[in-house]
Scaffold this motif. Structure first.
Motif, short mmCIF file in Angstrom:
data_model
loop_
_atom_site.label_atom_id
_atom_site.label_comp_id
_atom_site.label_asym_id
_atom_site.label_seq_id
_atom_site.Cartn_x
_atom_site.Cartn_y
_atom_site.Cartn_z
N ARG A 63 47.19 44.84 41.41
CA ARG A 63 46.27 44.05 42.23
C ARG A 63 44.81 44.36 41.87
O ARG A 63 43.97 43.46 41.81
N LEU A 64 44.52 45.62 41.60
CA LEU A 64 43.15 45.99 41.22
C LEU A 64 42.74 45.28 39.92
O LEU A 64 41.61 44.82 39.79
N LEU A 65 43.67 45.19 38.99
CA LEU A 65 43.36 44.52 37.71
C LEU A 65 43.14 43.03 37.95
O LEU A 65 42.17 42.43 37.47
N ALA A 66 44.05 42.43 38.72
CA ALA A 66 43.96 40.98 38.96
C ALA A 66 42.69 40.65 39.74
O ALA A 66 41.96 39.71 39.40
N ASP A 67 42.38 41.47 40.77
CA ASP A 67 41.18 41.21 41.58
C ASP A 67 39.91 41.31 40.75
O ASP A 67 38.91 40.65 41.03
N ALA A 68 39.94 42.16 39.73
CA ALA A 68 38.74 42.32 38.89
C ALA A 68 38.52 41.11 37.99
O ALA A 68 37.44 40.93 37.45
N GLY A 69 39.58 40.31 37.79
CA GLY A 69 39.42 39.13 36.94
C GLY A 69 40.23 39.17 35.66
O GLY A 69 40.10 38.29 34.80
N LEU A 70 41.09 40.20 35.53
CA LEU A 70 41.92 40.28 34.32
C LEU A 70 43.16 39.40 34.51
O LEU A 70 43.56 39.11 35.64
N ASN A 71 43.77 39.00 33.39
CA ASN A 71 44.93 38.11 33.50
C ASN A 71 46.19 38.66 32.82
O ASN A 71 47.15 37.93 32.61
N ALA A 72 46.16 39.94 32.43
CA ALA A 72 47.34 40.51 31.76
C ALA A 72 47.46 42.00 32.06
O ALA A 72 46.47 42.68 32.30
N TYR A 73 48.71 42.48 32.05
CA TYR A 73 48.97 43.91 32.24
C TYR A 73 50.09 44.31 31.31
O TYR A 73 51.16 43.72 31.32
N ARG B 108 61.09 44.02 39.63
CA ARG B 108 60.07 43.86 40.68
C ARG B 108 58.67 43.97 40.10
O ARG B 108 57.76 43.26 40.50
N MET B 109 58.52 44.86 39.12
CA MET B 109 57.19 44.98 38.49
C MET B 109 56.81 43.68 37.79
O MET B 109 55.68 43.21 37.88
N ILE B 110 57.77 43.10 37.08
CA ILE B 110 57.50 41.84 36.37
C ILE B 110 57.14 40.75 37.38
O ILE B 110 56.16 40.02 37.21
N ASP B 111 57.91 40.67 38.46
CA ASP B 111 57.65 39.65 39.48
C ASP B 111 56.29 39.86 40.14
O ASP B 111 55.58 38.90 40.44
N THR B 112 55.94 41.12 40.37
CA THR B 112 54.64 41.42 40.98
C THR B 112 53.52 40.96 40.06
O THR B 112 52.56 40.32 40.50
N ALA B 113 53.64 41.27 38.77
CA ALA B 113 52.61 40.85 37.82
C ALA B 113 52.49 39.33 37.82
O ALA B 113 51.39 38.78 37.98
N LEU B 114 53.63 38.66 37.69
CA LEU B 114 53.60 37.19 37.64
C LEU B 114 52.99 36.62 38.92
O LEU B 114 52.17 35.70 38.88
N GLY B 115 53.34 37.20 40.05
CA GLY B 115 52.83 36.73 41.34
C GLY B 115 51.32 36.89 41.46
O GLY B 115 50.67 36.15 42.19
N LEU B 116 50.77 37.88 40.77
CA LEU B 116 49.33 38.12 40.83
C LEU B 116 48.56 37.38 39.73
O LEU B 116 47.36 37.53 39.59
N GLY B 117 49.29 36.61 38.93
CA GLY B 117 48.64 35.88 37.84
C GLY B 117 48.37 36.75 36.63
O GLY B 117 47.50 36.43 35.81
N LEU B 118 49.10 37.88 36.53
CA LEU B 118 48.96 38.75 35.36
C LEU B 118 50.11 38.48 34.40
O LEU B 118 51.28 38.57 34.81
N THR B 119 49.81 38.17 33.15
CA THR B 119 50.86 38.00 32.16
C THR B 119 51.41 39.38 31.80
O THR B 119 50.66 40.24 31.35
N PRO B 120 52.72 39.62 32.04
CA PRO B 120 53.24 40.94 31.70
C PRO B 120 53.49 41.07 30.20
O PRO B 120 54.06 40.18 29.58
N VAL B 121 53.03 42.16 29.63
CA VAL B 121 53.34 42.51 28.24
C VAL B 121 54.21 43.76 28.36
O VAL B 121 53.72 44.81 28.81
N VAL B 122 55.49 43.64 28.04
CA VAL B 122 56.44 44.71 28.38
C VAL B 122 56.83 45.52 27.14
O VAL B 122 57.31 44.97 26.14
N THR B 123 56.62 46.83 27.23
CA THR B 123 56.98 47.74 26.13
C THR B 123 58.35 48.34 26.42
O THR B 123 58.57 48.86 27.52
#
Ligand code: FCB
Length: 397
Positions: free
Chosen positions: A55-65, A91-106
């Protein structure tokens, strides 16, 4: 010019460095046995606090995690997979998607289950098969994920396996971190290409599975040393580039993207890598302050892969001075966009790291856009987070 609407602006982490209590992993075991190594312990408890972190990343204006799935949690015992842990990462993936963050999964970021290490790790007889079996299960939860990294920095991993193999015959009296230069600086041993080739096999096996079972783009991330030759050092440079980078970049040629990870640059003379001297400008991991390294890294990667699209999956600086982080990152981004303007296909920039975290045996080097109180786990965004968010909104540095 990068496609601004699609460009990924984000930050990166690795599970072992942030989650805490990764008790079934080989690193957890190593932390308890190696003198000079600090323990990860609770890390920064992101296992329970990922929602707040994203949420902190998304609120700052970023679009990926960019974050990872921890193999040791998914498969704590060979062949026994934890459905609850798979659900956690879903759940992590869903949370990212829900916040508008594109998940990049390692799928693999240096750590493996302790049982895998006991069977010989990457030198074990069935290493690639074991990894492939895990990847097969992990892909079950990757619906809606567009970016998958099979392995983080196979070149650094190969170096660590090379080091570990040497330790079997001559035990060390203290821990040598892969990412922190101690003083006096011992040079890291070159990764054995034979070990590199095992990792290439593992990557290819994983790539095949990810392609067959998901719709994601797949690639791996390579640590770039941004070697620059001194006069007379050209031949040595090519030799070192092959051992340290190009073996792995060549293996990216069939991938959908390649992750570039860049922090600093190193001089190469006729005798090899020049030991880096003490300097007031050095970062907290002892490396030179070289924001231009990112430009060198993406251009070299572009050339060796023959034009595979690039995602910057890590770039950042270990510093206690956040103004310096902003200065470094602004400069690095200018070098990145110059390369993009020259025709390099750059798809995104993921800063290392989202949060101050456990730097592989050390807590002192802080790379985060967000500080963390390690007693209360309170998050304190640094000015660099808001700054990077503004750059992301503007679309260019
Ligand atoms: C890279 C690692 C990452 C972090 C940074 C500082 O080599 O991939 O986990 O340690 O360095």
């Amino acid at each position: 010019m990068p496609d601004q609407a699609q460009f990924l602006w984000g930050a990166a982490t690795a599970p072992h460095q942030i989650e805490g209590n990764n008790v079934n992993s080989d690193w957890w075991a190593r932390e308890g046995s190696m003198p000079g190594m600090e323990r990860s312990g609770d890390a920064i408890d992101s296992y329970h606090r990922f929602d707040q972190d994203m949420r902190l990343l998304a609120d700052a204006g970023l679009n990926a995690y960019r974050f990872g799935i921890e193999w040791a949690r998914i498969e704590p015992v060979p062949g026994r997979f934890s459905i609850a842990e798979l659900a956690h990462y879903r759940r992590m993936i869903d949370t990212a998607l829900g916040l508008g963050l594109t998940p990049v999964v390692t799928l693999h970021h240096f750590t493996a289950p302790q049982w895998f290490a006991q069977e010989g790790g990457w030198l074990g007889e069935n290493a690639v098969e074991h990894f492939a079996r895990y990847v097969e299960r992990a892909t079950e939860i990757l619906g809606g994920v567009d970016w998958v990294v099979t392995m983080n920095e196979p070149n650094m991993l190969a170096m660590m396996v090379t080091m570990e193999r040497a330790l079997r015959s001559a035990p060390a009296d203290s821990w040598q971190s892969p990412t922190v230069d101690n003083d006096p600086r011992p040079t890291l041993p070159p990764p054995d290409p034979e070990i590199g080739r095992i990792l290439v096999d593992a990557h290819e096996a994983a790539r095949k599975i990810v392609r067959a079972r998901t719709g994601a783009k797949v690639g791996w991330t390579v640590a770039n040393r941004a070697f620059v030759a001194r006069p007379g050092g050209g031949e040595k440079l090519r030799e070192l580039e092959h051992i340290w980078e190009d073996l792995y970049l060549e293996a990216s040629r069939g991938d959908d993207f390649v992750g570039v990870q860049s922090y600093s640059s190193q001089w190469v003379g006729p005798d090899g890598i020049e030991p880096h001297p003490q300097h007031p400008d050095n970062t907290l991991v002892g490396t030179a302050y070289r924001p231009d390294a990112l430009g060198i890294a993406v251009r070299h990667t572009w050339e060796v892969t023959g034009g595979v699209p690039i995602l910057v999956t890590e770039n950042g600086i270990a510093t206690a001075d956040d103004e310096r982080r902003i200065a470094y990152t602004g400069e690095a981004l200018r070098h990145l966009f110059q390369a993009a303007d020259d025709g390099v296909d750059v798809r995104g920039y993921l800063h290392w790291s989202a949060l101050d975290n456990y730097e592989w045996g050390h807590w002192e080097p802080t790379f985060g856009l967000i500080a963390v109180d390690r007693e209360t786990f309170e998050r304190h965004p640094k000015p660099s987070l808001a700054w990077l968010g503004d750059v992301a909104r503007a679309g260019r540095p």
